[in-house]
Design an enzyme around this catalytic site. Sequence first.
Site, PDB file in Angstrom:
ATOM      1  N   ASN A  88     -10.602 -11.640   6.233  1.00 40.71           N
ATOM      2  CA  ASN A  88      -9.177 -11.333   6.107  1.00 40.71           C
ATOM      3  C   ASN A  88      -8.386 -12.344   6.930  1.00 40.71           C
ATOM      4  OD1 ASN A  88      -7.159  -9.255   5.193  1.00 40.71           O
ATOM      5  ND2 ASN A  88      -6.756  -9.185   7.390  1.00 40.71           N
ATOM      6  N   TRP A 129       0.821  -1.219   0.000  1.00 41.60           N
ATOM      7  CA  TRP A 129       0.000   0.000   0.000  1.00 41.60           C
ATOM      8  C   TRP A 129       0.853   1.266   0.000  1.00 41.60           C
ATOM      9  CZ3 TRP A 129      -4.355  -1.277   4.084  1.00 41.60           C
ATOM     10  CH2 TRP A 129      -5.122  -2.348   3.587  1.00 41.60           C
ATOM     11  N   GLU A 177      -2.323 -12.564   3.311  1.00 44.32           N
ATOM     12  CA  GLU A 177      -2.606 -12.551   1.871  1.00 44.32           C
ATOM     13  C   GLU A 177      -3.991 -13.050   1.479  1.00 44.32           C
ATOM     14  OE1 GLU A 177      -0.748 -11.126  -0.322  1.00 44.32           O
ATOM     15  OE2 GLU A 177       1.269 -11.098   0.492  1.00 44.32           O
ATOM     16  N   LYS A 181     -10.057 -14.480  -2.823  1.00 46.82           N
ATOM     17  CA  LYS A 181      -9.261 -13.367  -3.346  1.00 46.82           C
ATOM     18  C   LYS A 181      -7.800 -13.584  -2.962  1.00 46.82           C
ATOM     19  CE  LYS A 181      -8.969  -8.286  -3.009  1.00 46.82           C
ATOM     20  NZ  LYS A 181      -7.719  -8.161  -2.243  1.00 46.82           N
ATOM     21  N   SER A 227     -11.049   3.537   1.002  1.00 45.08           N
ATOM     22  CA  SER A 227     -12.424   3.052   0.869  1.00 45.08           C
ATOM     23  C   SER A 227     -13.309   3.601   1.982  1.00 45.08           C
ATOM     24  CB  SER A 227     -12.453   1.524   0.926  1.00 45.08           C
ATOM     25  OG  SER A 227     -11.591   0.976  -0.038  1.00 45.08           O
TER      26      SER A 227
END
Length: 196
Positions: free
Chosen positions: A101, A62, A119, A134, A71
Amino acid sequence: MGNRLFSAHEVIVRREILDGREWMVYPVRVVEDTGDLLAVHLAQGTPLTFGPGPFRWGPHPWTAFEPYWQSEGVLQLQRPGDGYSVWARYSGGEFTGWYVNFQEPMRRTEHGFDTLDQELDLLLPADGSPYRWKDEDHFAERHRSGGFTDEEAAAVREAAASVVELVEGRGGWWERWRDWRAPQGWEVPGAVPLTA
């Protein structure tokens, strides 16, 4: 040290620890802390602070963006011992789904909690449509390249299997939070300095 319960509305610190040092740090506001569940809110615009490294995984991905949570705000739910947290996501104030997550189990500190994102993520749409994985490829590559030990990778897969079992059994403990929304007037917390 690190055993106290946090008060509702208190601003605490979420730290991602990699190689024994702070990889990313940001403030969150406590919604509820029962000891068995810590619910916090990450507000849009919250400043993100990144450790200078070097880290075995390189700089936090990031760091390529403006150092703020871009967001809409999210509700983060975590329980002691779980290898994951569950985030409620919103668009225009409307609940759009859950984001699981996978991360190291939280470790309480005097000022908040420590963890490390691992991840892999699981998306659970609000409308009940099928869940989607994801970053499976990032997780596999991190393991293949030695970023995760075999034991760490196995722990993530075990946590993922336990969440899928809950989802497929319609038993998500997080569902009672579906209608929660951040109160009007909550201010965005200020930046958190690195300490480690």
